[in-house]
Structure formats: structure tokens, C-alpha cells
Scaffold this motif. Structure first.
Motif, PDB file in Angstrom:
ATOM      1  N   ALA A  97      16.633  -1.602  -4.728  1.00 49.87           N
ATOM      2  CA  ALA A  97      16.067  -0.409  -5.361  1.00 49.87           C
ATOM      3  C   ALA A  97      16.993   0.109  -6.447  1.00 49.87           C
ATOM      4  O   ALA A  97      16.571   0.367  -7.584  1.00 49.87           O
ATOM      5  N   ALA A  98      18.278   0.264  -6.123  1.00 52.27           N
ATOM      6  CA  ALA A  98      19.232   0.776  -7.108  1.00 52.27           C
ATOM      7  C   ALA A  98      19.346  -0.166  -8.296  1.00 52.27           C
ATOM      8  O   ALA A  98      19.443   0.279  -9.441  1.00 52.27           O
ATOM      9  N   ALA A 111      13.721   1.912   1.277  1.00 54.92           N
ATOM     10  CA  ALA A 111      14.797   2.620   0.589  1.00 54.92           C
ATOM     11  C   ALA A 111      14.253   3.328  -0.633  1.00 54.92           C
ATOM     12  O   ALA A 111      13.420   2.781  -1.374  1.00 54.92           O
ATOM     13  N   LEU A 112      14.730   4.538  -0.836  1.00 56.48           N
ATOM     14  CA  LEU A 112      14.442   5.334  -2.019  1.00 56.48           C
ATOM     15  C   LEU A 112      15.789   5.830  -2.547  1.00 56.48           C
ATOM     16  O   LEU A 112      16.496   6.565  -1.857  1.00 56.48           O
ATOM     17  N   ALA A 128      21.875  -8.646  -2.574  1.00 53.67           N
ATOM     18  CA  ALA A 128      20.446  -8.836  -2.823  1.00 53.67           C
ATOM     19  C   ALA A 128      19.657  -8.909  -1.517  1.00 53.67           C
ATOM     20  O   ALA A 128      20.153  -9.370  -0.490  1.00 53.67           O
ATOM     21  N   HIS A 129      18.402  -8.458  -1.581  1.00 53.84           N
ATOM     22  CA  HIS A 129      17.458  -8.444  -0.460  1.00 53.84           C
ATOM     23  C   HIS A 129      17.844  -7.442   0.616  1.00 53.84           C
ATOM     24  O   HIS A 129      17.347  -7.522   1.740  1.00 53.84           O
ATOM     25  N   ASP A 130      18.709  -6.510   0.271  1.00 50.32           N
ATOM     26  CA  ASP A 130      18.826  -5.270   1.024  1.00 50.32           C
ATOM     27  C   ASP A 130      18.023  -4.247   0.232  1.00 50.32           C
ATOM     28  O   ASP A 130      18.173  -4.143  -0.997  1.00 50.32           O
ATOM     29  N   LEU A 177      11.114  -2.270  -0.471  1.00 46.92           N
ATOM     30  CA  LEU A 177      10.853  -2.542   0.940  1.00 46.92           C
ATOM     31  C   LEU A 177      11.425  -3.899   1.329  1.00 46.92           C
ATOM     32  O   LEU A 177      11.494  -4.810   0.499  1.00 46.92           O
ATOM     33  N   GLU A 178      11.797  -4.036   2.592  1.00 46.29           N
ATOM     34  CA  GLU A 178      11.952  -5.344   3.218  1.00 46.29           C
ATOM     35  C   GLU A 178      10.888  -5.414   4.297  1.00 46.29           C
ATOM     36  O   GLU A 178      10.603  -4.410   4.979  1.00 46.29           O
ATOM     37  N   THR A 179      10.279  -6.577   4.466  1.00 46.61           N
ATOM     38  CA  THR A 179       9.064  -6.681   5.268  1.00 46.61           C
ATOM     39  C   THR A 179       9.075  -7.922   6.152  1.00 46.61           C
ATOM     40  O   THR A 179       9.973  -8.765   6.071  1.00 46.61           O
ATOM     41  N   THR A 180       8.038  -8.029   6.965  1.00 44.26           N
ATOM     42  CA  THR A 180       7.895  -9.209   7.822  1.00 44.26           C
ATOM     43  C   THR A 180       7.329 -10.404   7.067  1.00 44.26           C
ATOM     44  O   THR A 180       7.257 -11.507   7.619  1.00 44.26           O
ATOM     45  N   GLY A 181       6.873 -10.220   5.835  1.00 45.54           N
ATOM     46  CA  GLY A 181       6.293 -11.309   5.058  1.00 45.54           C
ATOM     47  C   GLY A 181       5.780 -10.803   3.729  1.00 45.54           C
ATOM     48  O   GLY A 181       6.129  -9.705   3.294  1.00 45.54           O
ATOM     49  N   VAL A 182       4.920 -11.597   3.092  1.00 42.48           N
ATOM     50  CA  VAL A 182       4.499 -11.290   1.726  1.00 42.48           C
ATOM     51  C   VAL A 182       3.041 -10.839   1.621  1.00 42.48           C
ATOM     52  O   VAL A 182       2.532 -10.648   0.515  1.00 42.48           O
ATOM     53  N   SER A 183       2.363 -10.657   2.733  1.00 42.00           N
ATOM     54  CA  SER A 183       0.978 -10.195   2.699  1.00 42.00           C
ATOM     55  C   SER A 183       0.937  -8.671   2.682  1.00 42.00           C
ATOM     56  O   SER A 183       1.412  -8.019   3.620  1.00 42.00           O
ATOM     57  N   THR A 184       0.366  -8.106   1.618  1.00 46.10           N
ATOM     58  CA  THR A 184       0.283  -6.642   1.537  1.00 46.10           C
ATOM     59  C   THR A 184      -0.706  -6.075   2.550  1.00 46.10           C
ATOM     60  O   THR A 184      -0.631  -4.897   2.905  1.00 46.10           O
ATOM     61  N   ASN A 185      -1.634  -6.905   3.021  1.00 54.14           N
ATOM     62  CA  ASN A 185      -2.633  -6.434   3.983  1.00 54.14           C
ATOM     63  C   ASN A 185      -2.177  -6.560   5.424  1.00 54.14           C
ATOM     64  O   ASN A 185      -2.513  -5.718   6.252  1.00 54.14           O
ATOM     65  N   ASN A 186      -1.416  -7.602   5.727  1.00 58.31           N
ATOM     66  CA  ASN A 186      -1.135  -7.915   7.131  1.00 58.31           C
ATOM     67  C   ASN A 186       0.308  -7.719   7.558  1.00 58.31           C
ATOM     68  O   ASN A 186       0.574  -7.549   8.751  1.00 58.31           O
TER      69      ASN A 186
END
Length: 300
Positions: free
Chosen positions: A185-186, A56-57, A178-180, A40-49
């Protein structure tokens, strides 16, 4: 299964093909399973928020057919500039993209029951994904197992740093993008391939036993001295979830690992009922064998 489906870098394609053709036990272990590297790429590092902006799979179906799933997602909130600098995804890029719920059903169909490979997937990517499902009022997918390459390099005491970029460099894997999510994933799948090739003795067990080892380490010495370990026993089912020990059937995964069915029946009947469903023991022949066995010995 030959992982020749990485399309973003021709050198990676050649490397995947070369590694996939090497004689190691990874091919045998994964045969017959959908295997998906996940990031995943996300808005931040909090798994809750925090929220997902890219998923990508990358992998293969059980029959070997390629899977390349890579989508951008509107997180319905501004992406912090620090996160955008890491993965290169800005608000303008996702503003017109669908929200997570649009992809939830097809993601579930891909990931449920699959072998998931990822770097720190167990503690970051999967919990964050699960929380996206809960926000939608949906049940998240349940993988068959998660083979986490961060856990693997730590368990094998491979030299630090343990982040994906450093481990790719150490193992000769090109991660120029990196960071895509698709690239990461690959790369994690190729990293698993190389780690299993370099440390084959640690992976000569069932998928469930590998996952248990990644999480908990080796069986305690005093436990192994009591008799044969689970890995020494013959399997009843194709997945290696049920072992045979002198006529008794032993569960080889999960919270009742190491217990025989009669003990589980006395302690946790609901778990036994689940075990005898298709979600527990997938092998139809093995499941019928267990049902007949339990009917013949039920005394609890």
C-alpha cells in the motif's frame, strides 16, 4: 500533505518525506481530503469467492494526521499453500484473529468518501472488499475516487512490466517487503507521487477528472473540437464536480458527465436529487447555488 507515516523501512520514510516536499500539483489536488493507500492479502485471486487475510490502509487524514491501519483477518477457511507462499500468511497466523465483520464498521468509516490509492485496486482489491461487506449484509464504503497506479502506468504508456514490484524498481522505490499489505500500500502511494511528479500535465485536473481519465483516457478529438473541454471551464464547487459554462452548470463526473443540469433533470430526476444531496455535491455553498438555479429554471 507530507507522507512521512511509513514505518516499516527507514529508507522509505526518508523517501516519502523527500518526495512529499517536492513542488508538484499532487499536494494541491489532495489537500483537504483523507488519502489512503489500500492493499489486501487474500486467499486467492477470485474477487467473488476468495477472502481477505490482511488489509492495510496507509495515508493521512484531511488535516494531515497520519493513518496506519494494518490488521490480520481470519478468512474462516484454509489458506491455500500457494497463496501463503506469496504473502507469508499461514493458517496458524490468522486462526485466532477476528473475522472480517469485526473490522467492517471501522474500515467503512476510514474509506467512505476517501481518496483511495492502490495498484489494481479498482478491479481486484475494491471488488473483493465489497463482496466481504455483502456477505455480512452491509453496505460497502464508497470512496470519493480511486486513483489506481496500475491504470496510471498503463495510461501513461510507461514501459512494461506493469506489476507493482517492477514499477517500484523502475521508479527507485524500495519494496523489499513485497506482498505485505502495508508495504504494498505504501509503495503504491509513493509510486503515484513519483508518476504525478514525472508527468504533471496529465494530472492538472480535478480528482474526478483524473479518475475518469485513468478509466477512459482522454476526451475524443471530435468532442474537444466542438468547444472548450470541461477542464477549461471554471468550477463551481471546491471538488470540481460542477463546471460553469456561460451561465449553465455542467456535471463533470459520473454517468452524466458533460450534461447540463436542465438536461439531466429531464432525463434522470433521481440522479439530480442525489446530485443535490451531500453525497453528490459536497460543497455546501455550491449545493445551495444549484438548488436556487434549478428552482428558477425548472420547466421539466
Amino acid at each position: 500533505m507530507c507522507p512521512s507515516y511509513y514505518r516499516r523501512n527507514s529508507n522509505c520514510v526518508e523517501m516519502f518525506i523527500w518526495v512529499g516536499l517536492q513542488p508538484n500539483n499532487m499536494v494541491d489536488i489532495l489537500e483537504g481530503h483523507r488519502v489512503l493507500a489500500f492493499d489486501l492479502e487474500t486467499t486467492g485471486v477470485s474477487t467473488n469467492n476468495d477472502r481477505i487475510v490482511q488489509v492495510a490502509l496507509i495515508g493521512a487524514e484531511a488535516d494531515g494526521g497520519p493513518v496506519h491501519y494494518d490488521v490480520l483477518i481470519n478468512p474462516q477457511r484454509p489458506i491455500p499453500s500457494g497463496a501463503s507462499r506469496v504473502h507469508g500468511i499461514y493458517d496458524s497466523k490468522v486462526r485466532g484473529e477476528p473475522v472480517f465483520k469485526h473490522y467492517a464498521s471501522e474500515l467503512f468509516d476510514l474509506m467512505n468518501g476517501a481518496v483511495i490509492v492502490g495498484h489494481n485496486a479498482r478491479r481486484f482489491d475494491m471488488p473483493l472488499l465489497e463482496n466481504e461487506y455483502y456477505r455480512c449484509g452491509m453496505v460497502p464504503p464508497k470512496p470519493l475516487v480511486i486513483l489506481d497506479t496500475l491504470e496510471a502506468v498503463r495510461r501513461l504508456k510507461i514501459s512494461r512490466p506493469h506489476n507493482l514490484g517492477a514499477q517500484c524498481t523502475r521508479h527507485g522505490i524500495d519494496l523489499s517487503n513485497a506482498h505485505d499489505a502495508a508495504a504494498d500500500a505504501a509503495a503504491s502511494l509513493l509510486l503515484l507521487w513519483k508518476v504525478m511528479r514525472d508527468h504533471p500535465s496529465s494530472f492538472r485536473r480535478s480528482l474526478e477528472e483524473i479518475e475518469d481519465w485513468l478509466i477512459n483516457g482522454e476526451v475524443r478529438k471530435d468532442e474537444s473540437e466542438l468547444g472548450r473541454s470541461l477542464s477549461d471551464l471554471d468550477s463551481l464547487d471546491k471538488q470540481g464536480r460542477i463546471k460553469i459554462d456561460e451561465g449553465a452548470y455542467i456535471v463533470a463526473f459520473g454517468r452524466h458527465r458533460g450534461k447540463d443540469l436542465q438536461t439531466i433533470g429531464r432525463e434522470d430526476q433521481r440522479y439530480l436529487d442525489w446530485l443535490l444531496s451531500q453525497n453528490g455535491v459536497e460543497d455546501d455553498v455550491a449545493r445551495e447555488t444549484l438548488k436556487e438555479y434549478i428552482s428558477s429554471v425548472r420547466d421539466w
